[in-house]
Design an enzyme around this catalytic site. Sequence first.
Site, PDB file in Angstrom:
ATOM      1  N   GLN A 150      -4.923  -1.586   9.600  1.00  0.00           N
ATOM      2  CA  GLN A 150      -4.728  -2.902   8.975  1.00  0.00           C
ATOM      3  C   GLN A 150      -5.322  -3.990   9.884  1.00  0.00           C
ATOM      4  O   GLN A 150      -4.971  -4.083  11.057  1.00  0.00           O
ATOM      5  CB  GLN A 150      -3.224  -3.134   8.739  1.00  0.00           C
ATOM      6  CG  GLN A 150      -2.904  -4.407   7.997  1.00  0.00           C
ATOM      7  CD  GLN A 150      -3.422  -4.428   6.556  1.00  0.00           C
ATOM      8  OE1 GLN A 150      -3.416  -3.425   5.853  1.00  0.00           O
ATOM      9  NE2 GLN A 150      -3.903  -5.580   6.120  1.00  0.00           N
ATOM     10  N   ASP A 195     -11.247   2.861   4.095  1.00  0.00           N
ATOM     11  CA  ASP A 195     -11.502   1.422   3.993  1.00  0.00           C
ATOM     12  C   ASP A 195     -13.009   1.131   4.003  1.00  0.00           C
ATOM     13  O   ASP A 195     -13.427   0.007   3.734  1.00  0.00           O
ATOM     14  CB  ASP A 195     -10.839   0.685   5.178  1.00  0.00           C
ATOM     15  CG  ASP A 195      -9.687  -0.206   4.720  1.00  0.00           C
ATOM     16  OD1 ASP A 195      -9.581  -0.455   3.506  1.00  0.00           O
ATOM     17  OD2 ASP A 195      -8.916  -0.647   5.586  1.00  0.00           O
ATOM     18  N   LYS A 249       0.831  -1.201   0.000  1.00  0.00           N
ATOM     19  CA  LYS A 249       0.000   0.000   0.000  1.00  0.00           C
ATOM     20  C   LYS A 249       0.873   1.262   0.000  1.00  0.00           C
ATOM     21  O   LYS A 249       0.605   2.216  -0.721  1.00  0.00           O
ATOM     22  CB  LYS A 249      -0.945  -0.006   1.218  1.00  0.00           C
ATOM     23  CG  LYS A 249      -2.067  -1.027   1.068  1.00  0.00           C
ATOM     24  CD  LYS A 249      -2.843  -1.259   2.354  1.00  0.00           C
ATOM     25  CE  LYS A 249      -3.825  -2.421   2.171  1.00  0.00           C
ATOM     26  NZ  LYS A 249      -4.543  -2.791   3.385  1.00  0.00           N
TER      27      LYS A 249
END
Length: 284
Positions: free
Chosen positions: A96, A119, A52
């Site tokens: 994450q 997200d 990422k």
Amino acid sequence: MQIIDGKSLSKKVQLSVKAEVEKLKREKNIVPGLAVIIVGNDPASHAYVSMKEKACKAVGFYSIAHKMPESITEDEIVQIITMMNNNPHIHGILVQLPLPKHIDTTKILEVIDPKKDVDGFHAYNVGRMVTNLDSFVACTPLGVMKMFDEYNIELEGKDVVVVGASNIVGKPMASLLLNRNATVTITHIYTKDLASHTKKADIIIVGVGVVNLIKEDMVKDGAVVIDIGINRLEDGSLVGDVDFKRVAPKCSYITPVPGGVGPMTIAMLLSNTLKATKEFGENL
Ligand code: NAD
């Protein structure tokens, strides 16, 4: 049978994000900023985070990774997120997953400012997505939708079976499909006879994490098969949840692993961060 090439589609998305980043810098002097918070030493999670970071750099984003030890407390994570919520150079925040067992994931995700929730896991954004309002949408299912659109795969009225019902993959996937007027069946570990559902499907989308879960005799001729699963074999190679070699010849379209949904997930993270930055820019 046509392979859906997620790698080249993701490159196309990245190029368009890069062009928009340059425009934002030129016209508004804004550089999109993404903060990634990672807890513990899980090698797969660290590998995803470095992918990422690399993608962010390639399109001209500013990105920072907060790498925290496994022993961190919930309150300390909340403090970092609050700092990022208040940082005007950060437009997107990503935690994450998975987090260690002693951390309440839902609580942590709810601390993220919904305007920076790139997200799309915050309940505010999930609720807006389900009601078909503008929102941040989870990157993996959003990437799958992008693939359908790029390859002109019709969804309206189609029988779609989603295999796997997690909050980050299966459930948002099903909502997005329903919003596009597909007839959606969601299946999971407690589904009695998985094959009886998949055999009837025009489109099968599987995100489970079981090697060869979807076999040739579970797929009807001409079906579209999207494989979200990522499994690492003992020899180090990556495979999905579909027995690709045997299933592919029956399909009209199929995604490979690797090179299918995986790269699209990262591309959609970039695209969501750009969206957050543009919305921030509009409110200046
Ligand atoms: P999860 O463990 O949270 O959820 C798995 C889901 O699969 C659950 O709903 C469970 O009920 C269902 N399931 C388990 N065994 C099953 C079976 N035998 N038959 C039918 N359903 C079954 O996992 P997740 O986070 O949703 O991830 C699922 C898979 O997708 C994993 O392989 C993960 O690595 C992959 N993934 C890929 C991407 C990507 O970018 N391609 C992104 C996220 C997750």
